[in-house]
Design a protein around this motif. Structure first.
Motif, PDB file in Angstrom:
ATOM      1  N   GLY A 209     -54.031   4.031 -19.793  1.00  0.00           N
ATOM      2  CA  GLY A 209     -55.456   3.707 -19.824  1.00  0.00           C
ATOM      3  C   GLY A 209     -56.329   4.905 -19.474  1.00  0.00           C
ATOM      4  N   GLN A 210     -57.549   4.891 -19.993  1.00  0.00           N
ATOM      5  CA  GLN A 210     -58.523   5.945 -19.747  1.00  0.00           C
ATOM      6  C   GLN A 210     -59.732   5.351 -19.029  1.00  0.00           C
ATOM      7  N   ALA A 211     -60.316   6.129 -18.136  1.00  0.00           N
ATOM      8  CA  ALA A 211     -61.486   5.675 -17.389  1.00  0.00           C
ATOM      9  C   ALA A 211     -62.656   5.429 -18.336  1.00  0.00           C
ATOM     10  N   THR A 212     -63.393   4.378 -18.060  1.00  0.00           N
ATOM     11  CA  THR A 212     -64.640   4.114 -18.772  1.00  0.00           C
ATOM     12  C   THR A 212     -65.782   4.479 -17.827  1.00  0.00           C
ATOM     13  N   LYS A 213     -66.998   4.347 -18.296  1.00  0.00           N
ATOM     14  CA  LYS A 213     -68.156   4.600 -17.441  1.00  0.00           C
ATOM     15  C   LYS A 213     -68.588   3.340 -16.713  1.00  0.00           C
ATOM     16  N   VAL A 214     -67.830   2.255 -16.906  1.00  0.00           N
ATOM     17  CA  VAL A 214     -68.179   0.976 -16.300  1.00  0.00           C
ATOM     18  C   VAL A 214     -67.550   0.879 -14.914  1.00  0.00           C
ATOM     19  N   THR A 215     -68.393   0.629 -13.907  1.00  0.00           N
ATOM     20  CA  THR A 215     -67.903   0.388 -12.555  1.00  0.00           C
ATOM     21  C   THR A 215     -68.406  -0.969 -12.100  1.00  0.00           C
ATOM     22  N   GLU A 216     -67.674  -1.563 -11.175  1.00  0.00           N
ATOM     23  CA  GLU A 216     -68.051  -2.865 -10.632  1.00  0.00           C
ATOM     24  C   GLU A 216     -68.014  -2.790  -9.114  1.00  0.00           C
TER      25      GLU A 216
ATOM     26  N   ARG B 124     -52.926  10.981  -7.854  1.00  0.00           N
ATOM     27  CA  ARG B 124     -53.817   9.935  -8.368  1.00  0.00           C
ATOM     28  C   ARG B 124     -53.799   9.811  -9.892  1.00  0.00           C
ATOM     29  N   SER B 125     -54.017  10.897 -10.630  1.00  0.00           N
ATOM     30  CA  SER B 125     -54.108  10.820 -12.092  1.00  0.00           C
ATOM     31  C   SER B 125     -52.801  10.352 -12.710  1.00  0.00           C
ATOM     32  N   GLN B 126     -51.694  10.839 -12.181  1.00  0.00           N
ATOM     33  CA  GLN B 126     -50.383  10.435 -12.707  1.00  0.00           C
ATOM     34  C   GLN B 126     -50.120   8.965 -12.420  1.00  0.00           C
ATOM     35  N   PHE B 127     -50.456   8.521 -11.205  1.00  0.00           N
ATOM     36  CA  PHE B 127     -50.220   7.126 -10.831  1.00  0.00           C
ATOM     37  C   PHE B 127     -51.072   6.178 -11.671  1.00  0.00           C
ATOM     38  N   ILE B 128     -52.343   6.503 -11.870  1.00  0.00           N
ATOM     39  CA  ILE B 128     -53.222   5.644 -12.672  1.00  0.00           C
ATOM     40  C   ILE B 128     -52.700   5.557 -14.101  1.00  0.00           C
ATOM     41  N   ASP B 129     -52.247   6.676 -14.650  1.00  0.00           N
ATOM     42  CA  ASP B 129     -51.700   6.680 -16.007  1.00  0.00           C
ATOM     43  C   ASP B 129     -50.474   5.770 -16.097  1.00  0.00           C
TER      44      ASP B 129
ATOM     45  N   THR C  99     -66.161  -0.127  -4.774  1.00  0.00           N
ATOM     46  CA  THR C  99     -66.432   0.240  -6.165  1.00  0.00           C
ATOM     47  C   THR C  99     -65.118   0.390  -6.922  1.00  0.00           C
ATOM     48  N   TRP C 100     -65.041  -0.293  -8.063  1.00  0.00           N
ATOM     49  CA  TRP C 100     -63.865  -0.266  -8.934  1.00  0.00           C
ATOM     50  C   TRP C 100     -64.274   0.238 -10.301  1.00  0.00           C
ATOM     51  N   THR C 101     -63.480   1.116 -10.879  1.00  0.00           N
ATOM     52  CA  THR C 101     -63.732   1.662 -12.219  1.00  0.00           C
ATOM     53  C   THR C 101     -62.800   0.993 -13.219  1.00  0.00           C
ATOM     54  N   ARG C 102     -63.371   0.643 -14.386  1.00  0.00           N
ATOM     55  CA  ARG C 102     -62.564   0.044 -15.451  1.00  0.00           C
ATOM     56  C   ARG C 102     -61.823   1.116 -16.231  1.00  0.00           C
ATOM     57  N   TYR C 103     -60.572   0.807 -16.552  1.00  0.00           N
ATOM     58  CA  TYR C 103     -59.744   1.656 -17.417  1.00  0.00           C
ATOM     59  C   TYR C 103     -59.304   0.801 -18.594  1.00  0.00           C
ATOM     60  N   THR C 104     -59.381   1.357 -19.797  1.00  0.00           N
ATOM     61  CA  THR C 104     -58.952   0.643 -21.001  1.00  0.00           C
ATOM     62  C   THR C 104     -58.188   1.591 -21.905  1.00  0.00           C
ATOM     63  N   GLY C 105     -57.623   1.034 -22.962  1.00  0.00           N
ATOM     64  CA  GLY C 105     -56.982   1.854 -23.985  1.00  0.00           C
ATOM     65  C   GLY C 105     -55.489   2.015 -23.830  1.00  0.00           C
ATOM     66  N   GLY C 106     -54.953   1.649 -22.696  1.00  0.00           N
ATOM     67  CA  GLY C 106     -53.516   1.716 -22.509  1.00  0.00           C
ATOM     68  C   GLY C 106     -52.900   0.371 -22.848  1.00  0.00           C
ATOM     69  N   ARG C 107     -51.666   0.226 -22.474  1.00  0.00           N
ATOM     70  CA  ARG C 107     -51.015  -1.074 -22.685  1.00  0.00           C
ATOM     71  C   ARG C 107     -51.697  -2.137 -21.827  1.00  0.00           C
TER      72      ARG C 107
END
Length: 174
Positions: free
Chosen positions: A118-125, A107-112, A131-139
């Motif tokens: 991208g890095q996980a934020t505390k924002v979920t929708e 999981r962690s490798q695939f998400i990266d 439930t989906w978690t937002r990731y930001t900071g990557g390309r």
């Protein structure tokens, strides 16, 4: 005084030569095509690959249903060699990129890889009862589906979170 006349001819010849070079460059510039807009990306039909992936994958494969015709499928692939991996890429109506990515990879490798750093934020929708978690900071920015066993689903791309959410809302898992 005989020497100064020769220097004047040399300077005049250099200026004339420079003028001819500028004119030649301008003529060449006029005849070279200048196409500054992005090339038109071909639309792909992903139905056959989707059926194949849904038969072969060990998880419910995600694909959108009911997106407007302004969304253009641009890439599709299913790979099952090392781990089951599904990719479906789209060009959004505003010219951005959105991809649906699924895999049985760690999981962690695939998400990266899918979010390209991208890095996980505390924002979920909560979208469509999931439930989906937002990731930001990557390309890419990304939405990552929570609570799945055995596979990871990521919707990522250069598009805004509004467009990513639009794709998530259209996803059918089968």
């Amino acid at each position: 005084m005989a020497g100064s006349n020769g220097k004047q001819k040399t300077a005049r010849d250099m200026i004339l030569s420079l003028g001819l070079i500028v004119i030649a460059a301008w003529v060449i510039y006029l005849f070279v095509p200048h196409d500054d807009h992005a090339p038109d990306i071909k639309r792909v039909d992903y139905r056959v690959e989707l059926l194949t992936a849904r038969r072969a994958a060990s998880y419910p494969v995600a694909a959108p249903e009911g997106l407007s015709g302004n969304w253009k499928a641009t890439s599709v692939r299913f790979q099952g060699a090392d781990f089951d991996s599904w990719h479906l890429g789209f060009q959004t109506p505003d010219g951005q990129y959105v991809a649906v990515e699924q895999s049985t990879q760690k999981r962690s490798q695939f998400i990266d890889e899918a979010s390209q750093g991208g890095q996980a934020t505390k924002v979920t929708e909560e979208i469509g009862g999931r439930t989906w978690t937002r990731y930001t900071g990557g390309r890419y920015d990304a939405l990552v589906l929570q609570g799945t066993e055995g596979s990871t689903t990521v919707v990522a791309g250069t598009a805004s979170f509004e467009r990513l959410t639009e794709m998530v809302k259209a996803l059918e898992l089968a």
